[in-house]
Design a protein around this motif. Structure first.
Motif, PDB file in Angstrom:
ATOM      1  N   VAL A  34      15.122 -44.548  14.439  1.00 49.25           N
ATOM      2  CA  VAL A  34      14.202 -45.698  14.408  1.00 49.25           C
ATOM      3  C   VAL A  34      14.688 -46.692  13.351  1.00 49.25           C
ATOM      4  N   PHE A  35      14.171 -47.914  13.460  1.00 48.30           N
ATOM      5  CA  PHE A  35      14.558 -48.987  12.543  1.00 48.30           C
ATOM      6  C   PHE A  35      14.111 -48.642  11.126  1.00 48.30           C
ATOM      7  N   VAL A  36      15.022 -48.829  10.170  1.00 50.11           N
ATOM      8  CA  VAL A  36      14.700 -48.574   8.764  1.00 50.11           C
ATOM      9  C   VAL A  36      14.151 -49.870   8.150  1.00 50.11           C
ATOM     10  N   PRO A  37      12.911 -49.845   7.629  1.00 50.60           N
ATOM     11  CA  PRO A  37      12.344 -51.072   7.036  1.00 50.60           C
ATOM     12  C   PRO A  37      13.260 -51.627   5.948  1.00 50.60           C
ATOM     13  N   ARG A  38      13.379 -52.962   5.921  1.00 50.66           N
ATOM     14  CA  ARG A  38      14.251 -53.619   4.956  1.00 50.66           C
ATOM     15  C   ARG A  38      13.412 -54.262   3.844  1.00 50.66           C
ATOM     16  N   ALA A  52       5.764 -50.241   8.379  1.00 45.32           N
ATOM     17  CA  ALA A  52       5.918 -50.625   6.973  1.00 45.32           C
ATOM     18  C   ALA A  52       5.088 -51.857   6.609  1.00 45.32           C
ATOM     19  N   ILE A  53       5.135 -52.879   7.459  1.00 50.02           N
ATOM     20  CA  ILE A  53       4.478 -54.141   7.094  1.00 50.02           C
ATOM     21  C   ILE A  53       2.957 -53.958   7.087  1.00 50.02           C
ATOM     22  N   GLY A  54       2.448 -53.301   8.110  1.00 49.91           N
ATOM     23  CA  GLY A  54       1.007 -53.051   8.159  1.00 49.91           C
ATOM     24  C   GLY A  54       0.550 -52.156   7.016  1.00 49.91           C
ATOM     25  N   GLN A  60       1.091 -47.699  21.678  1.00 46.08           N
ATOM     26  CA  GLN A  60       2.456 -47.778  22.219  1.00 46.08           C
ATOM     27  C   GLN A  60       2.482 -48.697  23.428  1.00 46.08           C
ATOM     28  N   GLY A  61       3.414 -49.644  23.432  1.00 45.03           N
ATOM     29  CA  GLY A  61       3.558 -50.508  24.593  1.00 45.03           C
ATOM     30  C   GLY A  61       4.170 -51.842  24.217  1.00 45.03           C
ATOM     31  N   ASP A  62       4.088 -52.760  25.188  1.00 45.94           N
ATOM     32  CA  ASP A  62       4.762 -54.048  25.082  1.00 45.94           C
ATOM     33  C   ASP A  62       3.833 -55.093  24.446  1.00 45.94           C
ATOM     34  N   LEU A  63       4.106 -55.430  23.206  1.00 43.38           N
ATOM     35  CA  LEU A  63       3.369 -56.487  22.486  1.00 43.38           C
ATOM     36  C   LEU A  63       1.855 -56.392  22.724  1.00 43.38           C
ATOM     37  N   PHE A  64       1.211 -57.534  23.039  1.00 41.16           N
ATOM     38  CA  PHE A  64      -0.260 -57.552  23.108  1.00 41.16           C
ATOM     39  C   PHE A  64      -0.814 -56.693  24.244  1.00 41.16           C
ATOM     40  N   LEU A 101       2.596 -56.344  15.104  1.00 46.27           N
ATOM     41  CA  LEU A 101       3.313 -56.204  16.380  1.00 46.27           C
ATOM     42  C   LEU A 101       4.753 -55.792  16.083  1.00 46.27           C
ATOM     43  N   CYS A 102       5.381 -55.030  16.956  1.00 45.37           N
ATOM     44  CA  CYS A 102       6.749 -54.566  16.679  1.00 45.37           C
ATOM     45  C   CYS A 102       6.766 -53.840  15.342  1.00 45.37           C
ATOM     46  N   CYS A 103       5.811 -52.902  15.156  1.00 43.46           N
ATOM     47  CA  CYS A 103       5.550 -52.340  13.823  1.00 43.46           C
ATOM     48  C   CYS A 103       6.613 -51.365  13.353  1.00 43.46           C
ATOM     49  N   GLY A 104       7.472 -50.860  14.255  1.00 45.10           N
ATOM     50  CA  GLY A 104       8.427 -49.846  13.815  1.00 45.10           C
ATOM     51  C   GLY A 104       7.687 -48.677  13.188  1.00 45.10           C
ATOM     52  N   VAL A 105       8.104 -48.263  11.983  1.00 48.86           N
ATOM     53  CA  VAL A 105       7.425 -47.136  11.330  1.00 48.86           C
ATOM     54  C   VAL A 105       6.131 -47.575  10.644  1.00 48.86           C
ATOM     55  N   ALA A 140       4.486 -60.023  12.554  1.00 51.33           N
ATOM     56  CA  ALA A 140       5.573 -59.311  13.249  1.00 51.33           C
ATOM     57  C   ALA A 140       6.913 -59.589  12.590  1.00 51.33           C
ATOM     58  N   SER A 141       7.693 -58.526  12.498  1.00 46.91           N
ATOM     59  CA  SER A 141       9.120 -58.680  12.237  1.00 46.91           C
ATOM     60  C   SER A 141       9.795 -58.171  13.513  1.00 46.91           C
ATOM     61  N   PRO A 142       9.917 -59.047  14.516  1.00 47.13           N
ATOM     62  CA  PRO A 142      10.435 -58.586  15.813  1.00 47.13           C
ATOM     63  C   PRO A 142      11.954 -58.457  15.772  1.00 47.13           C
ATOM     64  N   VAL A 185       1.593 -51.938  16.823  1.00 51.26           N
ATOM     65  CA  VAL A 185       2.072 -51.831  18.213  1.00 51.26           C
ATOM     66  C   VAL A 185       3.581 -51.665  18.190  1.00 51.26           C
ATOM     67  N   ASP A 186       4.084 -50.710  18.943  1.00 54.03           N
ATOM     68  CA  ASP A 186       5.535 -50.636  19.130  1.00 54.03           C
ATOM     69  C   ASP A 186       5.819 -50.039  20.507  1.00 54.03           C
ATOM     70  N   ILE A 187       6.943 -50.460  21.056  1.00 53.18           N
ATOM     71  CA  ILE A 187       7.300 -50.020  22.405  1.00 53.18           C
ATOM     72  C   ILE A 187       8.037 -48.679  22.377  1.00 53.18           C
ATOM     73  N   ASP A 188       8.557 -48.307  21.206  1.00 55.07           N
ATOM     74  CA  ASP A 188       9.416 -47.124  21.101  1.00 55.07           C
ATOM     75  C   ASP A 188       8.582 -45.920  20.640  1.00 55.07           C
ATOM     76  N   PRO A 189       8.493 -44.876  21.460  1.00 58.63           N
ATOM     77  CA  PRO A 189       7.640 -43.744  21.075  1.00 58.63           C
ATOM     78  C   PRO A 189       8.050 -43.069  19.767  1.00 58.63           C
ATOM     79  N   PRO A 242      18.982 -50.481  20.179  1.00 55.97           N
ATOM     80  CA  PRO A 242      19.106 -51.896  20.559  1.00 55.97           C
ATOM     81  C   PRO A 242      17.746 -52.586  20.681  1.00 55.97           C
ATOM     82  N   VAL A 243      16.722 -51.845  21.119  1.00 49.64           N
ATOM     83  CA  VAL A 243      15.410 -52.479  21.299  1.00 49.64           C
ATOM     84  C   VAL A 243      14.835 -52.956  19.963  1.00 49.64           C
ATOM     85  N   ALA A 244      15.329 -52.402  18.863  1.00 47.04           N
ATOM     86  CA  ALA A 244      14.837 -52.818  17.546  1.00 47.04           C
ATOM     87  C   ALA A 244      15.617 -54.006  16.992  1.00 47.04           C
ATOM     88  N   LEU A 245      16.732 -54.349  17.632  1.00 49.22           N
ATOM     89  CA  LEU A 245      17.626 -55.362  17.065  1.00 49.22           C
ATOM     90  C   LEU A 245      17.752 -56.605  17.942  1.00 49.22           C
TER      91      LEU A 245
HETATM   92  C1  LIG Z   1      13.342 -55.213  13.716  1.00 55.52           C
HETATM   93  S1  LIG Z   1      12.371 -53.801  14.082  1.00 55.52           S
HETATM   94  C2  LIG Z   1      11.088 -54.054  12.885  1.00 55.52           C
HETATM   95  C3  LIG Z   1      10.211 -52.900  12.663  1.00 55.52           C
HETATM   96  C4  LIG Z   1       9.177 -53.120  11.551  1.00 55.52           C
HETATM   97  N1  LIG Z   1       8.409 -54.303  11.796  1.00 55.52           N
HETATM   98  C5  LIG Z   1       9.855 -53.189  10.208  1.00 55.52           C
HETATM   99  O1  LIG Z   1      10.014 -54.283   9.657  1.00 55.52           O
HETATM  100  O2  LIG Z   1      10.250 -52.129   9.704  1.00 55.52           O
HETATM  101  C6  LIG Z   1      11.635 -54.289  15.610  1.00 55.52           C
HETATM  102  C7  LIG Z   1      10.700 -53.293  16.259  1.00 55.52           C
HETATM  103  O3  LIG Z   1      10.177 -53.941  17.428  1.00 55.52           O
HETATM  104  C8  LIG Z   1       9.994 -52.965  18.436  1.00 55.52           C
HETATM  105  N2  LIG Z   1       9.923 -53.681  19.724  1.00 55.52           N
HETATM  106  C9  LIG Z   1      10.927 -54.299  20.402  1.00 55.52           C
HETATM  107  N3  LIG Z   1      10.465 -54.880  21.518  1.00 55.52           N
HETATM  108  C10 LIG Z   1       9.129 -54.647  21.550  1.00 55.52           C
HETATM  109  C11 LIG Z   1       8.089 -54.999  22.453  1.00 55.52           C
HETATM  110  N4  LIG Z   1       8.341 -55.723  23.573  1.00 55.52           N
HETATM  111  N5  LIG Z   1       6.827 -54.582  22.205  1.00 55.52           N
HETATM  112  C12 LIG Z   1       6.568 -53.845  21.076  1.00 55.52           C
HETATM  113  N6  LIG Z   1       7.513 -53.465  20.183  1.00 55.52           N
HETATM  114  C13 LIG Z   1       8.781 -53.876  20.407  1.00 55.52           C
HETATM  115  C14 LIG Z   1      11.179 -52.044  18.265  1.00 55.52           C
HETATM  116  O4  LIG Z   1      10.945 -50.781  18.856  1.00 55.52           O
HETATM  117  C15 LIG Z   1      11.301 -51.988  16.728  1.00 55.52           C
HETATM  118  O5  LIG Z   1      10.587 -50.905  16.201  1.00 55.52           O
END
Ligand SMILES: C[S@@+](CC[C@H](N)C(=O)[O-])C[C@H]1O[C@@H](n2cnc3c(N)ncnc32)[C@H](O)[C@@H]1O
Length: 262
Positions: free
Chosen positions: A68-72, A107-109, A147-151, A101-105, A167-169, A124-128, A190-193
């Motif tokens: 999974v994406f490592v928070p920066r 961190a921001i929330g 879990q799912g796609d954005l809103f 949105l796109c919460c990853g682990v 969001a940090s998408p 919310v995140d799309i990646d289980p 790739p879905v995180a980047l």
């Molecule tokens: C750049 S990472 C940021 C994660 C977190 N916000 C952070 O800063 O640590 C982007 C995240 O967006 C999620 N993501 C990508 N497309 C998405 C979508 N359509 N709906 C929800 N989450 C999505 C990815 O799975 C990933 O965890």
């Protein structure tokens, strides 16, 4: 294996913070053999956070699973910007509704809920795999993870009730992914980047759909790449959001905010 030999091995592998990392690995390992295995993984390029299973983000120890994406640290700027928007909305008769949105682990929330009182937090995140980590990391602050796609992942009862959507998408332009350091390219999905051709695809979708989910006074706060500030701000402006773009040299980060258009 000792800390000194771990440091030597990590230095030889090119780790810039070999000594610090060796101490972290030594603290995480329960046996010398486990330390040996951890150092071998790190020396082979696995991010330190994936090896030990956690990271520190703004003083919070957060679970970070494999893949999974490592928070920066730079996302701390988004936390600060979103915290000031959230504080402006405190003092209502109900908690401030914040969606990461796109919460990853998470961190921001998690940082927002730790730094601003009286928040109803949803992630919310799309990646289980990310969702599983966020569930652990947001449990103590009462956050709910979807879990799912954005809103579309959110319950309908949140429609027109979100005070702050943060969001940090993913925002790396598709063509630039191959230029990322191997730790990101090979160990983060790739879905995180991947932010699409210009890196702003997710910003477009979030800004378009947020109009149906934000409360009348609600705000968006989005982290973007430093080369995307103008494009992201233009997306929000075209949709009618009163928009503000800010950058931080300290964090090396950029944030675009917008208030829901009327
Ligand atoms: C750049 S990472 C940021 C994660 C977190 N916000 C952070 O800063 O640590 C982007 C995240 O967006 C999620 N993501 C990508 N497309 C998405 C979508 N359509 N709906 C929800 N989450 C999505 C990815 O799975 C990933 O965890």
């Amino acid at each position: 294996m000792t800390i000194a030999s771990a440091t030597r091995r990590l230095t030889a592998a090119g780790c810039v913070y070999a000594e610090e990392e060796a101490s972290i690995l030594a603290e995480a390992a329960r046996t010398a053999a486990e330390l040996d295995a951890m150092v071998a993984r790190r020396a082979a390029g696995t991010p330190l956070e994936h090896v030990v299973g956690w990271t520190d983000f703004r003083g919070l120890r957060l679970t970070v699973g494999e893949g999974v994406f490592v928070p920066r640290p730079r996302s701390g700027f988004l936390v600060e910007e979103a915290a000031s928007l959230t504080r402006c909305m405190s003092g209502q008769s109900r908690p401030v509704v914040v969606v990461d949105l796109c919460c990853g682990v998470g961190a921001i929330g998690a940082a927002l809920a730790a730094e601003v009182p009286q928040v109803e937090l949803h992630g919310v995140d799309i990646d289980p795999r990310a969702v599983a980590c966020a569930e652990q990391n947001l449990r103590d602050v009462g956050g709910v993870v979807h879990q799912g796609d954005l809103f579309t992942a959110l319950p309908r009862r949140l429609r027109r009730r979100i005070d702050v959507a943060v969001a940090s998408p993913p925002y790396v332009p598709t063509e630039k992914i191959r230029l990322l350091p191997p730790e990101a390219r090979e160990f983060e999905p790739p879905v995180a980047l991947d932010g699409g051709a210009d890196g702003v695809d997710l910003v477009r979708r979030i800004a378009r759909d947020a109009r149906r989910w934000l409360a009348p006074h609600g705000c968006l706060a989005l982290e973007v790449g430093d080369t995307q500030v103008e494009a992201a701000a233009a997306v929000l402006e075209e949709l009618g959001y009163p928009t503000r773009a800010v950058t931080s040299e300290e964090y090396g980060s950029a944030v675009v905010t917008g208030r829901r258009p009327h």
